[in-house]
Design a protein around this motif. Structure first.
Motif: not given
Length: 296
Positions: A101, A108-110, A122, A124, A139
């Protein structure tokens, strides 16, 4: 899928599918097409809720932040989420899927949660693993639990599963199931052929919080990094009801579950209920989080 799916789901009974796939690094178009094909296959097998792996639209092993930023997408405006929304609408499906993301200048790793009527929310990733810390921000959305027609869905991503607070905060907000898009890798001390430590952690968390946990891992070797596979679905009892999958093949792991049992059967005996037995006179009920307690 028809509205009959939701009639069943309201009674707590539905089918969850964890899709174990092998992304092609950097090839977003191919990865999304592959995910849609596998979603269709899961629906053919009766799935009402589908979980896809972590960063399944991009691959995982970024060489630098710039490489990740170049293929990241906004949520929900990006083309990947749009494709997943369209497929969820077609099948009257709920979907949880990992995605890279972009939010302004932040990465972000979402994971996205999508329902038959569109984007739901969402998550995160809260706990960054290894060199993820060079590319992603931690996150900042906490551990939201999403209310859906099929139940209350919490989300965690990979390394989040090593922290008991992750599952406890979801449970205290009323989560029936936690969906875990993940990219598990071998960890130090893991003997050849031994099951992934993450499976053991998921089983313990499901039991100690009386919730279902559905983990969708990836397979393959990417830029020299091997991934563990072994996707699985764990009952609120702590015992797997589907999987673990293989270590090296694309698979769809499915289980028909009754979500209402996660709450109905939390009383283990005449005296003990794991969430109500907490010593909140000794430690904070919500572990210092601003999240609000739900139904347990």
């Amino acid at each position: 899928m028809t509205s009959d799916v939701f009639m069943d789901a309201k009674g707590g009974l539905f089918t969850v599918a964890c899709i174990q796939m092998q992304p092609s690094f950097g090839n977003v178009t191919l990865n999304v097409e592959r995910s849609l094909h596998l979603i269709d296959k899961a629906v053919e097998k009766g799935a009402n809720l589908v979980v896809l792996p972590e960063l399944c639209n991009t691959g995982y092993m970024f060489a630098c932040r710039e490489e990740a930023f170049a293929i990241a997408e906004e949520i929900p405006a990006g083309p990947t989420v749009a494709a997943w929304i369209a497929r969820a609408a077609r099948h009257r499906l709920h979907l949880v899927a990992g995605i890279c993301e972009r939010a302004g200048a932040s990465l972000y790793n979402s994971a996205v949660v999508i329902g038959p009527d569109g984007f739901v929310g969402t998550f995160r990733k809260m706990h960054l693993w290894n060199e993820e810390a060079l590319y992603f921000e931690p996150g900042d959305l906490g551990f939201p639990v999403f209310q859906t027609p099929i139940g209350r869905i919490g989300v965690a991503i990979c390394y989040d599963g090593w922290f008991p607070e992750t599952f406890r905060l979801c449970a205290l907000q009323g989560a029936d199931i936690v969906c875990v898009p993940t990219n598990w890798v071998p960890i130090p001390g893991q003997a050849e052929g031994r099951q992934a430590m993450a499976n053991i952690l998921a089983m313990g968390a499901a039991h100690s919080n009386s919730m279902f946990i559905a983990c969708a891992d990836r397979v393959g070797i990417e830029r020299g990094q091997a991934f563990e596979g072994q996707s699985l679905i764990v009952s609120y009892t702590g015992w797997p009801v589907a999987g673990p999958a293989s270590r090296d093949s694309e698979e769809i792991v499915l289980a028909e579950v009754n979500l209402s049992e996660a709450r109905r059967k939390r009383n283990w005996n005449a005296f003990n209920q794991v969430l109500r037995d907490r010593r909140t006179d000794v430690y904070d009920e919500m572990l210092g989080s601003s999240a609000k307690s739900g139904w347990y």
